[in-house]
Design a protein around this motif. Structure first.
Motif, short mmCIF file in Angstrom:
data_model
loop_
_atom_site.label_atom_id
_atom_site.label_comp_id
_atom_site.label_asym_id
_atom_site.label_seq_id
_atom_site.Cartn_x
_atom_site.Cartn_y
_atom_site.Cartn_z
N GLN A 22 0.84 -1.21 0.00
CA GLN A 22 0.00 0.00 0.00
C GLN A 22 0.87 1.25 0.00
O GLN A 22 0.59 2.22 -0.68
CB GLN A 22 -0.89 0.01 1.24
CG GLN A 22 -2.09 -0.90 1.14
CD GLN A 22 -2.74 -1.16 2.49
OE1 GLN A 22 -2.20 -0.80 3.53
NE2 GLN A 22 -3.88 -1.81 2.46
N VAL A 23 1.94 1.14 0.80
CA VAL A 23 2.82 2.28 0.97
C VAL A 23 3.48 2.69 -0.34
O VAL A 23 3.76 3.85 -0.58
CB VAL A 23 3.84 1.91 2.07
CG1 VAL A 23 5.13 2.65 1.90
CG2 VAL A 23 3.24 2.16 3.43
N ILE A 24 3.75 1.72 -1.21
CA ILE A 24 4.35 2.09 -2.49
C ILE A 24 3.26 2.19 -3.57
O ILE A 24 3.55 2.23 -4.76
CB ILE A 24 5.48 1.13 -2.90
CG1 ILE A 24 4.93 -0.26 -3.18
CG2 ILE A 24 6.55 1.07 -1.83
CD1 ILE A 24 5.93 -1.11 -3.95
N GLU A 25 2.01 2.24 -3.12
CA GLU A 25 0.87 2.48 -4.00
C GLU A 25 0.71 1.45 -5.10
O GLU A 25 0.49 1.78 -6.27
CB GLU A 25 0.93 3.91 -4.58
CG GLU A 25 0.97 4.96 -3.48
CD GLU A 25 0.99 6.38 -4.02
OE1 GLU A 25 0.11 6.70 -4.82
OE2 GLU A 25 1.87 7.15 -3.62
#
Lengths: 295, 228
Positions: free
Chosen positions: B105-108
């Motif tokens: 999620q953090v790197i989309e």
């Protein structure tokens, strides 16, 4: 930014506010309180300015003529007055009119006048209005020197006091706005710092798995902005209600008192409160995150 | 994969952590870094993902000059790395699944891809059936397996592990090492700092010994020990 990322930010923000309900409530109320003071001060500054302007327009030069003046002299003086620079209107008040006015002002007690007998003590006078209040101080002495003018008077002290008061209100207003803004900022910084501290582990892990600083910052930024905005909303609501109440009570008791109408005054104040609240919220979260982003 | 030349680190308080380190690690290698506490292992590990920058020297990861990266570029270096710590560093209020998905999620990453990939790596570390459990409900070995899943979920080129078995019993440690071996066999380079003599001796991989900030030994098929 993809839709799922935005969704993630909103979810994180909601989660954080829920988790820190008490602290969020505390910061919303503190923001509301400081913005409330700020808003009321703004109401006062705007109204003082308005009243000052109103009073300035009310200031006039009263030119009292000597009783020996002939009709021609009076007419000539009126003409001279009209031709002076900045004079907008000249109104002649005859001795009889002056006496009439005075009687009116005395009202029930007009009987007192009988003690002065049949003689009319009031002089013939002109009421001179000018375009700018600043002009009064320079015009009055000139008029005073005119032939057959007894005295030319104006409320010099009133005018100067009004000027002084508005100046103080303006400078004091700016200072107070700055102070309150800083106090609010400080409170938001501390609230967000607590939520960041509670989630510092998460922030560190995010850094390790390669989240950009902006990705980490967004939920906190939204949280700060939300807290600031909500606080401002509360303040705006209270101010609107209170000002409405003040207006109606003033109107019913002191009808002539020149207060500004709600619209557009409240629009200006409420919009600026919302902008200030949201801005302070955003600034607060940015400041409190700075330290934790250095991993 | 990893190249260090003349790397030294002196901390602001004057303590010297590393002295003039030259090192080359080839793609696909499995390297142990051993040494006594305070020898400079941690500094060495932290330099690989630029948590610590050397005082002098150069570091290249996969041909990229790490020290030339701006603060904004560091996250993109880290996305190519998988980092594992002794204390797992999991988020206790998220499920096993969410802890691993978090890294994507953090790197989309797209949600669909995330779902598929997370389940794949959970299966790889043997925790597919615990996806909805919380870390606190799991054993230390299982928690470390979550951390490993999180580290490899973004397909890193280099896995960096700092004492990954430090908190685990020998049996569980061997389980963890089996997972690492699997990851390494799929082509991922692994650098692991450890104190675990048994594991190093059992694995028979390259061993770099650091003592007093110096590489005192570098054996291709080494055993534990740092006395030269």
């Amino acid at each position: 930014m993809s839709l799922s990322t935005k969704e993630y930010f909103v979810k994180e923000t909601v989660k954080s506010i829920r988790r820190n309900q008490l602290m969020s409530l505390a910061s919303v109320s503190t923001v509301a309180l400081s913005l409330l003071v700020l808003g009321f001060f703004m109401v006062m500054v705007f109204n003082t300015n308005h009243i000052a302007k109103y009073l300035e327009t009310q200031v006039q030069i009263s030119v009292y003529m000597s009783d020996e003046s002939s009709e021609e002299t009076l007419a000539a003086t009126e003409k001279t007055l009209r031709e002076l620079p900045g004079v907008t209107s000249v109104k002649a008040i005859t001795k009889e009119q002056a006496l009439e006015r005075f009687k009116e002002r005395l009202g029930d007690q007009s009987g007192l006048l009988s003690s002065i007998g049949d003689e009319n003590p009031f002089p013939y006078s002109f009421e001179v209005h000018v375009d700018k209040p600043e002009r009064i101080a320079e015009l009055a002495p000139k008029i005073d020197e005119l032939e057959s003018v007894e005295t030319a008077k104006f409320g010099q002290e009133v005018v100067e006091n009004i000027f002084r008061l508005t100046k103080i209100m303006r400078v004091g207003g700016v200072l107070l706005v700055l102070l309150l803004a800083m106090a609010t900022l400080f409170i938001i910084v501390n609230t967000i710092r607590i939520t960041v501290f509670a989630r510092r582990r998460e922030v560190t892990i995010m850094k390790y798995v390669g989240a950009t600083d902006w990705f980490i910052r967004w939920p906190f930024l939204l949280e700060g902005m939300f807290l600031g905005f909500t606080g401002a909303l509360v303040a705006a609501f209270i101010i609107s209600q209170a000002y409405g109440a003040i207006l109606s009570s003033v109107h019913s008791t002191l009808a002539f008192f020149p207060l500004l109408p709600s619209w557009p005054l409240l629009l200006y104040i409420n919009v600026s409160l919302l902008v200030i609240g949201t801005g302070i919220g955003a600034a607060g979260s940015t400041i409190s995150l700075r330290k934790f982003l250095k991993v | 994969m990893l190249l260090m030349t003349g790397v030294s680190k002196t901390y602001r308080n004057g303590s010297v952590a590393l002295r003039n380190i030259d090192l080359h690690i080839k793609p696909g290698e499995f390297v142990f870094v051993v040494g006594p506490s305070g020898a400079g292992k941690s500094t060495f590990i932290k330099m690989l993902f630029k948590e610590v920058a050397p005082t002098t020297g150069k570091i290249y990861v996969d041909g990229v000059d790490v020290l030339a990266l701006t603060e904004k570029e560091v996250p993109f270096l880290r996305r190519q790395l998988g980092i594992i710590f002794q204390d797992y560093r999991l988020l206790p209020d998220r499920t096993v699944y969410d802890n691993v998905a978090f890294a994507m999620q953090v790197i989309e990453a797209p949600p669909l891809k995330t779902r598929r990939r997370v389940m794949t790596v959970l299966e790889l570390v043997g925790l597919k059936n615990r996806a909805n459990a919380y870390p606190g409900e799991l054993s230390g070995g299982e928690q470390q397996r979550i951390a490993i899943a999180r580290a490899i979920v973004n397909d890193p080129i280099l896995v960096i592990a700092d004492e990954p078995t430090g908190n685990l019993d020998p049996e569980t440690s061997m389980e963890i090492m089996r997972i690492f071996t699997g990851i390494n066999e799929s082509g991922t380079t692994i650098v692991m700092a450890t104190h675990d003599r048994e594991i190093v001796n059992f694995m028979g991989k390259r061993v770099i010994a650091i003592e007093n900030g110096l590489i005192v030994r570098d054996d291709a098929k080494g055993v534990y020990g740092y006395e030269s």
